[in-house]
Design a protein around this motif. Sequence first.
Motif, mmCIF file in Angstrom:
data_model
loop_
_atom_site.group_PDB
_atom_site.id
_atom_site.type_symbol
_atom_site.label_atom_id
_atom_site.label_comp_id
_atom_site.label_asym_id
_atom_site.label_seq_id
_atom_site.Cartn_x
_atom_site.Cartn_y
_atom_site.Cartn_z
ATOM 1 N N ILE A 78 0.833 -1.199 0.000
ATOM 2 C CA ILE A 78 0.000 0.000 0.000
ATOM 3 C C ILE A 78 0.866 1.247 0.000
ATOM 4 C CG2 ILE A 78 -1.746 1.274 1.304
ATOM 5 C CD1 ILE A 78 -2.740 -1.370 2.382
ATOM 6 N N SER A 79 1.917 1.233 0.809
ATOM 7 C CA SER A 79 2.799 2.397 0.902
ATOM 8 C C SER A 79 3.469 2.707 -0.424
ATOM 9 C CB SER A 79 3.857 2.161 1.987
ATOM 10 O OG SER A 79 4.841 3.165 1.975
ATOM 11 N N ILE A 80 4.006 1.701 -1.087
ATOM 12 C CA ILE A 80 4.764 1.953 -2.308
ATOM 13 C C ILE A 80 3.837 2.281 -3.483
ATOM 14 C CG2 ILE A 80 4.864 -0.422 -3.216
ATOM 15 C CD1 ILE A 80 7.869 0.152 -3.771
ATOM 16 N N VAL A 81 2.608 1.745 -3.487
ATOM 17 C CA VAL A 81 1.670 2.089 -4.558
ATOM 18 C C VAL A 81 1.214 3.539 -4.423
ATOM 19 C CG1 VAL A 81 -0.624 1.628 -5.480
ATOM 20 C CG2 VAL A 81 0.907 -0.263 -4.982
ATOM 21 N N LEU A 82 0.885 3.961 -3.194
ATOM 22 C CA LEU A 82 0.481 5.349 -2.984
ATOM 23 C C LEU A 82 1.610 6.308 -3.338
ATOM 24 C CD1 LEU A 82 -1.495 5.136 0.390
ATOM 25 C CD2 LEU A 82 -2.406 5.241 -1.924
ATOM 26 N N THR A 83 2.839 5.938 -3.000
ATOM 27 C CA THR A 83 3.983 6.777 -3.360
ATOM 28 C C THR A 83 4.226 6.756 -4.855
ATOM 29 O OG1 THR A 83 4.966 6.262 -1.204
ATOM 30 C CG2 THR A 83 6.404 7.249 -2.851
ATOM 31 N N GLY A 84 3.989 5.601 -5.479
ATOM 32 C CA GLY A 84 4.177 5.499 -6.919
ATOM 33 C C GLY A 84 3.258 6.412 -7.710
ATOM 34 N N PHE A 85 2.061 6.694 -7.160
ATOM 35 C CA PHE A 85 1.168 7.627 -7.845
ATOM 36 C C PHE A 85 1.833 8.992 -8.038
ATOM 37 C CE2 PHE A 85 -2.841 5.317 -6.140
ATOM 38 C CZ PHE A 85 -2.722 4.386 -7.161
ATOM 39 N N LEU A 86 2.667 9.395 -7.066
ATOM 40 C CA LEU A 86 3.313 10.705 -7.146
ATOM 41 C C LEU A 86 4.548 10.701 -8.037
ATOM 42 C CD1 LEU A 86 3.075 11.829 -3.410
ATOM 43 C CD2 LEU A 86 1.468 12.212 -5.272
ATOM 44 N N LEU A 87 5.001 9.527 -8.463
ATOM 45 C CA LEU A 87 6.162 9.465 -9.336
ATOM 46 C C LEU A 87 5.789 9.549 -10.812
ATOM 47 C CD1 LEU A 87 8.332 6.741 -7.576
ATOM 48 C CD2 LEU A 87 8.746 9.199 -7.662
ATOM 49 N N TRP A 88 4.502 9.443 -11.119
ATOM 50 C CA TRP A 88 4.095 9.582 -12.516
ATOM 51 C C TRP A 88 4.451 10.956 -13.085
ATOM 52 C CZ3 TRP A 88 3.147 5.978 -15.864
ATOM 53 C CH2 TRP A 88 2.659 4.737 -15.431
ATOM 54 N N PRO A 89 4.304 12.051 -12.326
ATOM 55 C CA PRO A 89 4.752 13.341 -12.875
ATOM 56 C C PRO A 89 6.227 13.366 -13.221
ATOM 57 C CG PRO A 89 3.313 13.701 -10.999
ATOM 58 C CD PRO A 89 3.573 12.236 -11.064
ATOM 59 N N LEU A 90 7.068 12.646 -12.463
ATOM 60 C CA LEU A 90 8.486 12.599 -12.788
ATOM 61 C C LEU A 90 8.716 11.874 -14.110
ATOM 62 C CD1 LEU A 90 11.340 13.296 -11.924
ATOM 63 C CD2 LEU A 90 11.409 11.168 -10.613
ATOM 64 N N ILE A 91 7.959 10.795 -14.329
ATOM 65 C CA ILE A 91 8.050 10.100 -15.622
ATOM 66 C C ILE A 91 7.584 11.016 -16.744
ATOM 67 C CG2 ILE A 91 7.190 8.145 -16.955
ATOM 68 C CD1 ILE A 91 6.916 6.582 -14.381
ATOM 69 N N LEU A 92 6.484 11.757 -16.499
ATOM 70 C CA LEU A 92 5.965 12.676 -17.516
ATOM 71 C C LEU A 92 6.975 13.782 -17.815
ATOM 72 C CD1 LEU A 92 3.457 13.435 -19.221
ATOM 73 C CD2 LEU A 92 2.698 14.837 -17.295
ATOM 74 N N GLY A 93 7.571 14.345 -16.755
ATOM 75 C CA GLY A 93 8.546 15.406 -16.977
ATOM 76 C C GLY A 93 9.780 14.915 -17.705
ATOM 77 N N ALA A 94 10.275 13.711 -17.359
ATOM 78 C CA ALA A 94 11.457 13.165 -18.020
ATOM 79 C C ALA A 94 11.172 12.795 -19.472
ATOM 80 C CB ALA A 94 11.953 11.942 -17.249
ATOM 81 N N SER A 95 9.915 12.517 -19.792
ATOM 82 C CA SER A 95 9.557 12.134 -21.163
ATOM 83 C C SER A 95 9.326 13.348 -22.060
ATOM 84 C CB SER A 95 8.311 11.244 -21.154
ATOM 85 O OG SER A 95 8.514 10.094 -20.360
ATOM 86 N N LEU A 96 8.658 14.364 -21.522
ATOM 87 C CA LEU A 96 8.273 15.519 -22.340
ATOM 88 C C LEU A 96 9.334 16.607 -22.380
ATOM 89 C CD1 LEU A 96 4.506 15.879 -21.330
ATOM 90 C CD2 LEU A 96 5.505 14.626 -23.252
ATOM 91 N N ASN A 97 10.129 16.702 -21.332
ATOM 92 C CA ASN A 97 11.159 17.747 -21.277
ATOM 93 C C ASN A 97 12.478 17.182 -21.794
ATOM 94 O OD1 ASN A 97 12.864 19.861 -20.644
ATOM 95 N ND2 ASN A 97 11.907 20.277 -18.673
ATOM 96 N N THR A 98 12.929 17.681 -22.928
ATOM 97 C CA THR A 98 14.133 17.136 -23.556
ATOM 98 C C THR A 98 15.387 17.337 -22.700
ATOM 99 O OG1 THR A 98 14.427 19.212 -24.769
ATOM 100 C CG2 THR A 98 13.193 17.443 -25.864
#
Length: 544
Positions: A382-402
């Motif tokens: 439960i802890s790591i899944v809830l924290t993982g939700f907040l890591l999606w923006p980091l994936i989005l930023g690393a993908s969209l920002n060259t």
Amino acid sequence: MYIFENPVLQRELLVNLRTKRAFVLLALYQLLLAAVVIAAWPSDERLDLTSSPPSATKLVNLFFLGQYVIASLMAPSFAAGTIAGEKERKTYEMLLASPMRPGAIVLGKMVASLTHLGMLIIGSLPIIVLCLPLGGVHVYEVLAAYLGLIISVILFGAIGVMCSSYFPRTSSALVVSYLVILPLVIGACVFWATLGTEGYLRLKLATVVVPAFGLTAVILMGAAAAGRMLYPPDVGSEGKEVIDLEKEAEEAVGLVIQPDQFPDRLFAPPKKNEMMADGANPVYDKELHSEIFSQGTLMLRLVIQISILLAIPMMGYFLFFQQHQAPWFCVYVIVFNMLVGPSFLAGSITSERERQTLDLLLTTPLSPLQILWGKFVVRFRISIVLTGFLLWPLILGASLNTAFWSNLITVALMFLIVATVCLVNCVVALTCSMFARKTSIALLTTYALLLLLYVVPPALSIVARMLDMPPSTVANVDWTGIASPFSALFWLPLNEDLVPNNQQINDGFMIGVIGYFAFSIIFVIVATAAMLLRLRGRKGLSDG
């Protein structure tokens, strides 16, 4: 009935202020503040008292910011268990059946919980008086700062009391309180530091704006808590009835958790319709389907909504507008896990002791490793899944920002640091639950240990640089950061795409990151061994 003849207030004051813990806490608080003042005392041979010496101003600002952060973080720990503690002690219905008005109960609980903290704040006055002859701050600014500090503590206490009235467990109330209070504390510190040279403006904010908004919010939250006690929806079986998740989902406002759909099923298991399989771990099965969600999903829903609401603006600022400060977004994710992750594991063993079922668990043929594994895996998931939700923006930023494309190794290390933090936090919470007797004590001990490991090393490094200590001393202090993920994040190298001024990177930075991972692995191994030895020895575990 509300103040002078309030039996709740009188009883709480007698119980809280006559304990040895109260005197020890007062002594430690004073010693800590005195140590900060001594360490930051100006080393100048002469001070121009006709002006505002920068060293003296720095000393006073450091004193107030340190005291504000400490007092603000302590306020929820005093207030979050005021009403939830009655439910846990099975005295909630008796309190409601008394002739006292709900407003008197809430006021008595809140005043009693914050009186001890108020004594700590007032007791620091002699220390700051020693700093006034140095100059750099006017006496009116000191008084205004103390007024703002006291109002803020009352506000944070009211938040804790209101959360305590909504949750059946102190741990849940404490976590939600911290999630609400932490952005307020950070915002206040930023404003105070930003307005460092605007003494008159800070004076007006501390004496007019903060009291007006703070006291209004306190009155509204106190009325909400009193109204909930007047018509309590959670009374029944001593305020601890099992909640029907389907009915709660129908009445929920905002986010609804649906265990049969993705991604909710990752942390909220679907309803069990089959018998337990042969050879399965009964502790794991029981924890998965009944323990965590038996009191409803209100805490999880609030945690998810508040965290996502805060993550959206941080994502835009740190990952797109200020890319060179990208580690600060991971700092937010780590702080979130520090607050939320331990709440699931701090009661894993102590709850068995409180329900008087620990003896039954120890007499089963399950090995200590099976017991620990069953308790740990469910709650860690439960802890790591809830924290993982907040890591999606980091994936989005690393993908969209060259700019991040040439720093993919650094981004991967950020993910690895966050995952390591999730593991360490849960292990610390489970260890504290193994050695503590109450869930609230285990949770507070976990927070204290995490602050000691994560916050103290970088704080010492910052203070050492503020005080212009010798480079050799600063370097030695920096190496204490191998225990802190915050230090490890800022040790990660960033190239010119993210840092236009070509940030200088020493070989010790990557060694520090490797040192953090090595320290975390050793820490987890030692803590796990201590828990296994504790379970196998069973000494002090079966006394209830």
